[in-house]
Write a protein that holds these residues in place. Structure first.
Motif, mmCIF file in Angstrom:
data_model
loop_
_atom_site.group_PDB
_atom_site.id
_atom_site.type_symbol
_atom_site.label_atom_id
_atom_site.label_comp_id
_atom_site.label_asym_id
_atom_site.label_seq_id
_atom_site.Cartn_x
_atom_site.Cartn_y
_atom_site.Cartn_z
ATOM 1 N N TRP A 218 10.407 2.146 -8.362
ATOM 2 C CA TRP A 218 9.753 3.005 -9.362
ATOM 3 C C TRP A 218 9.810 2.339 -10.747
ATOM 4 O O TRP A 218 8.819 2.210 -11.451
ATOM 5 N N PHE B 276 -2.725 -2.663 -2.047
ATOM 6 C CA PHE B 276 -2.750 -2.188 -0.658
ATOM 7 C C PHE B 276 -1.657 -2.850 0.169
ATOM 8 O O PHE B 276 -1.024 -2.214 1.003
ATOM 9 N N TRP C 104 3.953 9.270 -3.570
ATOM 10 C CA TRP C 104 5.172 8.469 -3.687
ATOM 11 C C TRP C 104 6.153 9.030 -4.700
ATOM 12 O O TRP C 104 7.360 8.858 -4.550
ATOM 13 N N LYS C 105 5.640 9.658 -5.778
ATOM 14 C CA LYS C 105 6.563 10.075 -6.842
ATOM 15 C C LYS C 105 6.954 11.540 -6.744
ATOM 16 O O LYS C 105 7.897 11.966 -7.387
ATOM 17 N N ILE D 236 1.699 -1.277 -0.811
ATOM 18 C CA ILE D 236 1.873 0.032 -0.179
ATOM 19 C C ILE D 236 2.288 -0.158 1.277
ATOM 20 O O ILE D 236 3.185 0.524 1.782
ATOM 21 N N ALA D 237 1.676 -1.126 1.947
ATOM 22 C CA ALA D 237 2.006 -1.360 3.355
ATOM 23 C C ALA D 237 3.462 -1.783 3.506
ATOM 24 O O ALA D 237 4.152 -1.343 4.434
ATOM 25 N N ILE E 58 -0.698 6.129 5.587
ATOM 26 C CA ILE E 58 0.676 5.652 5.745
ATOM 27 C C ILE E 58 1.578 6.191 4.644
ATOM 28 O O ILE E 58 2.738 6.474 4.871
ATOM 29 N N ILE F 6 5.065 9.145 5.434
ATOM 30 C CA ILE F 6 6.481 9.160 5.080
ATOM 31 C C ILE F 6 6.868 10.545 4.585
ATOM 32 O O ILE F 6 7.917 11.072 4.953
ATOM 33 N N TYR G 46 14.683 2.924 -3.997
ATOM 34 C CA TYR G 46 13.490 3.688 -4.370
ATOM 35 C C TYR G 46 13.325 3.709 -5.890
ATOM 36 O O TYR G 46 12.239 3.453 -6.423
ATOM 37 N N ARG H 295 -12.886 -9.310 -2.095
ATOM 38 C CA ARG H 295 -11.438 -9.320 -2.320
ATOM 39 C C ARG H 295 -11.024 -7.920 -2.742
ATOM 40 O O ARG H 295 -11.743 -7.237 -3.450
ATOM 41 N N TYR H 296 -9.853 -7.514 -2.278
ATOM 42 C CA TYR H 296 -9.392 -6.194 -2.704
ATOM 43 C C TYR H 296 -7.991 -6.268 -3.297
ATOM 44 O O TYR H 296 -7.323 -7.302 -3.201
ATOM 45 N N PHE I 171 5.998 -1.122 1.346
ATOM 46 C CA PHE I 171 6.851 0.050 1.070
ATOM 47 C C PHE I 171 6.883 0.963 2.280
ATOM 48 O O PHE I 171 7.913 1.531 2.636
ATOM 49 N N PHE I 172 5.703 1.108 2.904
ATOM 50 C CA PHE I 172 5.625 1.982 4.077
ATOM 51 C C PHE I 172 6.578 1.516 5.157
ATOM 52 O O PHE I 172 7.302 2.319 5.752
ATOM 53 N N PHE J 129 4.923 1.906 -7.908
ATOM 54 C CA PHE J 129 4.125 3.067 -7.517
ATOM 55 C C PHE J 129 2.966 3.332 -8.472
ATOM 56 O O PHE J 129 2.204 4.261 -8.276
ATOM 57 N N ASN J 130 2.875 2.530 -9.541
ATOM 58 C CA ASN J 130 1.770 2.754 -10.482
ATOM 59 C C ASN J 130 0.504 2.093 -9.948
ATOM 60 O O ASN J 130 0.450 0.878 -9.818
ATOM 61 N N TRP J 131 -0.496 2.914 -9.652
ATOM 62 C CA TRP J 131 -1.703 2.341 -9.074
ATOM 63 C C TRP J 131 -2.496 1.598 -10.144
ATOM 64 O O TRP J 131 -3.076 0.555 -9.900
ATOM 65 N N THR J 132 -2.509 2.136 -11.366
ATOM 66 C CA THR J 132 -3.249 1.464 -12.436
ATOM 67 C C THR J 132 -2.239 0.835 -13.383
ATOM 68 O O THR J 132 -1.478 1.526 -14.039
#
Lengths: 334, 123
Positions: free
Chosen positions: B114, B61, A311-312, B64-65, A142, A146, B110, B56-57, B67-68, B119-122
């Motif tokens: 940011w 996720f 994304w970035k 992200i969904a 997904i 985009i 956007y 659990r996750y 934002f998508f 958008f930072n995964w970690t």
């Protein structure tokens, strides 16, 4: 009706192309000449393998998932024109399975349906690796969709039509890549992520997740996922060729070679039409080969890198491309 | 109203469905069936499975969904504009300015995501 009858051999052709790609390796060379019959042997083996359904899995969804993955991959190709018109007797046949006037939307929509198969498989398997693989895959697909969508808007601005048939006609003199180089780069990167190929194959990263979403799958059900992945690759290559490389428009120099050999002259229109189909097949095979080539060349990236690239980098680039294209069109430079 | 093109797509869909069902059925009928307890247990690299299967996750996720959804709808809104833009160049700069305003609002959102670290995964 003529169109419909023509669709059947074309379907077979699509299936063959999908499976032929799987042979692309040096490995099997015992079955048949150059190992050409290896896929046949593989299919026989797939059929006769034991196929246990794990008792911890959700049975009906577990069975349904591979079919769900295969169907969108198989039907997305329908909107891509693979040749010009063909004159047979007094009939004119458009070499396209379904001439859908919103072809771009159709392929994007059908292409993203494939996620459901992966998500279902991961959830129904009831296994840690499967569910993580499925989640990763969904988030990845997904995100990159985009990026792909913004790339397509740039393309759309230049052509002003959704119909893939017309887009190919518009590329008679200039191929799309010269008008939309940024969109091509975006589309190229995003398409690797869309079909979960290396360097973006985190959903099935063997070293971390065993097999990802298809860990619990075996036998023919696994084969269907495999087929779906390869069909997806072929479809995306063909889509890329149609948007950026002139579709079935002849490769420069092809006509000269054909004249020299004398194919184009024999039954004039027929030879030319076949030559155009050949041009399409050559271009598509080239990009399908690039998929395989990149797989064995580039290492896998980390998941956080994948997300920040999507994304970035890709999405801002896509938005920038839209603005740039709109301005250039407005001034009249494009 | 079904045109020949819709029929072709439906035919292909049916063909692919049948292919999947038939292949799975054949393999289920012809395959060797000899299950045992080890074979049917949850796969976990050969060790006995531990803990819950559906763990659990990360909440990322879900983010992200969401934002998508936002960005995909934006892309969908852009499609009709992109389709007619080229054919209406003579109509003045209205179309251009309109879409720049739309994209401007989107880009502000956007940048906000940011800066908030969405958008930072970690993190």
């Amino acid at each position: 009706m003529g169109m419909l009858l023509n669709a059947v051999p074309i379907l077979v052709w699509v299936e063959r192309r999908g499976s032929a790609l799987i042979q692309d390796r040096l490995g099997p060379n015992r079955v048949g000449p150059f190992g050409l019959l290896q896929p046949v042997a593989d299919v026989v083996k797939f059929i006769f393998k034991e196929d246990p359904i794990p008792p911890h899995a959700h049975k009906s969804l577990f069975l349904l998932a591979p079919i769900f993955a295969l169907v969108p991959a198989a039907i997305a190709f329908a909107a891509i024109p693979f040749g010009d018109t063909l004159e047979l007797g007094n009939r004119t046949i458009h070499l396209q399975i379904a001439d859908i006037h919103i072809g771009i939307l159709y392929i994007v929509a059908i292409g993203s349906l494939g996620v459901y198969g992966i998500l279902l498989a991961g959830w129904a398997s009831n296994n840690k690796y499967s569910i993580f693989g499925a989640l990763r895959s969904t988030a990845q697909v997904i995100s990159y969709e985009i990026a792909m969508g913004t790339a397509l808007i740039g393309v759309l601005l230049v052509y002003g039509t959704f119909s893939l048939k017309e887009i190919v006609y518009l590329q008679e003199h200039v191929w799309g890549i010269f008008l939309q180089p940024i969109a091509f780069i975006l589309f190229f990167i995003a398409s690797f992520a869309e079909c979960n190929r290396l360097p973006f194959d985190l959903p099935e990263g063997e070293a971390e997740l065993v097999g990802g979403f298809h860990t619990e799958y075996g036998s023919m059900k696994f084969a269907l996922f495999f087929m779906a992945e390869y069909l997806h690759m072929v479809t995306l290559s063909a889509f890329m060729v149609t948007l950026f490389f002139g579709g079935w428009q002849l490769i420069p120099g092809m006509l000269t070679v054909a004249d020299w050999v004398g194919i184009a002259t024999y039954p004039k229109s027929m030879g030319l039409a076949l030559l155009k189909v050949l041009a399409f097949i050559l271009k598509t095979s080239f990009f399908a080969l690039v998929f395989v080539w990149v797989r064995w060349t580039v290492p896998r990236i980390r998941y956080d890198q994948l997300m920040s690239l999507g994304w970035k980098v890709l999405i801002p680039l896509g938005l920038f491309n839209i603005l740039l294209t709109a301005i250039l069109l407005y001034i009249g430079w494009l | 109203m079904l045109s020949i093109n819709h029929l072709a797509v439906i035919l292909m869909m049916v063909f692919a469905l049948l292919l999947g069902v038939i292949l799975i059925t054949i393999s289920a009928l012809l395959g060797r069936v000899k299950p045992d307890a080890k074979k049917l247990s949850v796969y976990e690299c050969g060790i006995p499975p531990s803990g819950e299967n559906r763990e659990r996750y990360s909440v990322k996720f879900y983010l992200i969904a969401i934002f998508f959804l936002i960005f995909d709808i934006e892309v969908v809104f852009l499609y009709p504009w992109a389709l007619i833009f080229k054919h209406n160049l003579h109509a003045g700069p209205f179309l251009l300015i309109e879409m720049f305003l739309f994209l401007g609002v989107l880009i502000v959102g956007y940048l906000y995501i940011w800066k908030k670290g969405g958008f930072n995964w970690t993190s």
